[in-house]
Write a protein that holds these residues in place. Structure first.
Motif, PDB file in Angstrom:
ATOM      1  N   CYS A  39      36.461  -7.358 -83.745  1.00  0.00           N
ATOM      2  CA  CYS A  39      37.381  -8.484 -83.590  1.00  0.00           C
ATOM      3  C   CYS A  39      37.907  -8.510 -82.162  1.00  0.00           C
ATOM      4  O   CYS A  39      38.428  -7.518 -81.663  1.00  0.00           O
ATOM      5  CB  CYS A  39      38.533  -8.368 -84.577  1.00  0.00           C
ATOM      6  N   CYS A  64      42.203  -8.325 -82.251  1.00  0.00           N
ATOM      7  CA  CYS A  64      42.920  -7.053 -82.472  1.00  0.00           C
ATOM      8  C   CYS A  64      42.134  -5.852 -81.961  1.00  0.00           C
ATOM      9  O   CYS A  64      42.618  -4.732 -81.997  1.00  0.00           O
ATOM     10  CB  CYS A  64      43.286  -6.883 -83.940  1.00  0.00           C
ATOM     11  N   CYS A  89      43.385  -8.238 -88.786  1.00  0.00           N
ATOM     12  CA  CYS A  89      44.477  -9.110 -88.312  1.00  0.00           C
ATOM     13  C   CYS A  89      44.430 -10.497 -88.944  1.00  0.00           C
ATOM     14  O   CYS A  89      45.256 -11.341 -88.654  1.00  0.00           O
ATOM     15  CB  CYS A  89      44.468  -9.211 -86.789  1.00  0.00           C
ATOM     16  N   CYS A 139      38.670 -11.677 -89.686  1.00  0.00           N
ATOM     17  CA  CYS A 139      38.906 -10.258 -89.427  1.00  0.00           C
ATOM     18  C   CYS A 139      39.765  -9.693 -90.554  1.00  0.00           C
ATOM     19  O   CYS A 139      40.839 -10.227 -90.842  1.00  0.00           O
ATOM     20  CB  CYS A 139      39.602 -10.081 -88.079  1.00  0.00           C
TER      21      CYS A 139
HETATM   22 ZN   LIG Z   1      41.253  -8.775 -85.866  1.00  0.00          ZN
END
Ligand SMILES: [Zn+2]
Ligand SMILES: [Zn+2]
Length: 394
Positions: free
Chosen positions: A261, A264, A214, A211
């Motif tokens: 994701c 997050c 994050c 991701c």
């Molecule tokens: Zn993420």
């Protein structure tokens, strides 16, 4: 960086990644199609969520070990070399009564895999339209100079796979036969609990997605039997791409646009790094020659067939596995719906030589590099192909 697989539900709905070309059969096994910048650009005309993949175990270590351990145990269950068979067969053609070249070429290619031939030899049953029994009786063990193929469509009659009166696809025929291997093996006690097609041809790809937001690392696996590779863009110098180039392209880093994701909960364009976690015992490659230009035309550019392929540049941990070219189904003709299929394969008794098997005709000492429009390509592990005993003769 943490490892998480919790995002699977979101991941599988990433439409950019899970897209497949249109298929002739609704129940055809789907494979994930990843596209990198150098591939022929597909028009996204079909979107797929591979639901069966959603039930996989959630942690990397468990799943990875399971995939690898399970396959250590099965090596003694099959024949990998011709010398392990109690009987081998002479090369012979198959009479084509009309439009059966798709079936003939597929049966020929698979009849050049020791594990398949041994399965057929050991199989027993009472079903008069059984695929395996007829394959043996009407082709492999037949004393005629060429076998017959009438039994092929009969064998799939109950599942209505193949229609009479139209040219069918050799890739569909191949997948349909692989789908019957467990049933063929059911009469062989030691193989009762096995998933035969997965044992022989199964491979696993580990996809690592990061991701961008994050930085969490997500890992996803895909398992399949026939590896579909796509044609890559035309080289301006006119140089032909090799089958290894096409395969390598499947393992190039790419991007999932709009990746969700799970950690997050944000969307980003995430890099994905695929590697080959489990190399197959027998490598079957399907070259997708379908053009997504809106007209669905065939891409007839030649693909060079490497004599051998070492997958270390694609493998998780760079593990080396070396494969030797053993055969190909060729599709000649300008359209995918018409044309002619034939097969080139390594001679069952003299593995240094190739034979060209075109319906009922057999030509020995074929040059497999003359095969330009390969469609399905067969590689066996180098250690299983017996070339050395004849090396001293040249
Ligand atoms: Zn993420
Ligand atoms: Zn049978």
């Amino acid at each position: 960086m943490t490892v998480s697989t919790e995002g699977w539900e979101n991941f599988k709905t990433n439409k950019w990644l899970f897209s497949t070309p249109s298929s002739s059969y609704a129940d055809r096994p789907k494979s994930i199609v990843r596209r990198t910048s150098s591939e022929e650009a597909p028009k996204l005309n079909g979107v797929e969520s591979p639901g069966s993949r959603a039930n996989r175990p959630r942690t990397l270590s468990d799943r990875g070990n399971e995939i690898l351990d399970k396959h250590e145990a099965m090596l003694d269950l099959y024949a990998w070399k011709w010398s392990e068979l109690r009987e081998n067969y002479n090369e012979k053609g198959i009479h084509n009564p009309s439009i059966y070249c798709y079936a003939i070429s597929t049966v020929q290619l698979l009849s050049h895999i020791p594990a398949i031939v041994r399965l057929l030899q050991e199989h027993r049953c009472q079903d008069p339209i059984c695929l395996a029994c007829n394959w043996k009786r009407c082709f492999l063990q037949s004393s005629n100079s060429a076998g017959s193929i009438n039994w092929f469509r009969e064998a799939f009659k109950r599942d209505r796979k193949f229609n009479q009166g139209r040219q069918e696809d050799a890739h569909d025929a191949l997948l349909s036969i692989l789908g019957k291997l467990d049933k063929i093996a059911a009469s062989i006690p030691r193989l009762k609990e096995r998933k035969v097609a997965d044992d022989l041809f199964g491979y696993s790809i580990r996809n690592e997605v990061i991701c961008r937001n994050c930085k969490t690392k997500h890992v996803y696996y895909e398992n399949n039997t026939v590896m579909t590779v796509r044609m890559i863009k035309k080289d301006p110098t006119g140089k032909s791409a090799s089958i290894k180039d096409l395969m390598q392209n499947l393992f190039n880093n790419s991007t999932i646009y709009g990746y969700n994701c799970a950690k997050c909960k944000k969307k980003s364009d995430a890099p994905v790094k695929p590697t080959l976690l489990r190399a197959p015992q027998i490598l079957l490659l399907h070259i997708s020659r379908f053009s997504f230009d809106g007209f669905g035309q065939k891409i007839s550019r030649p693909v060079k067939l490497n004599d051998s392929i070492d997958v270390s540049s694609m493998a998780t941990g760079s593990t080396s596995t070396v494969y030797t070219l053993c055969g190909a189904i060729v599709h000649s003709g300008k359209s995918l719906d018409y044309g002619h299929y034939y097969c080139a394969a390594r001679h069952r008794k003299r593995e240094r030589q190739f034979v060209m098997l075109n319906d009922s005709s057999v030509s020995s000492n074929a040059n497999v590099q003359d095969v330009q429009q390969s469609y399905i390509v067969l590689y066996r592990r180098a250690e299983h192909v017996e070339l050395s005993s004849q090396t001293s003769m040249i």
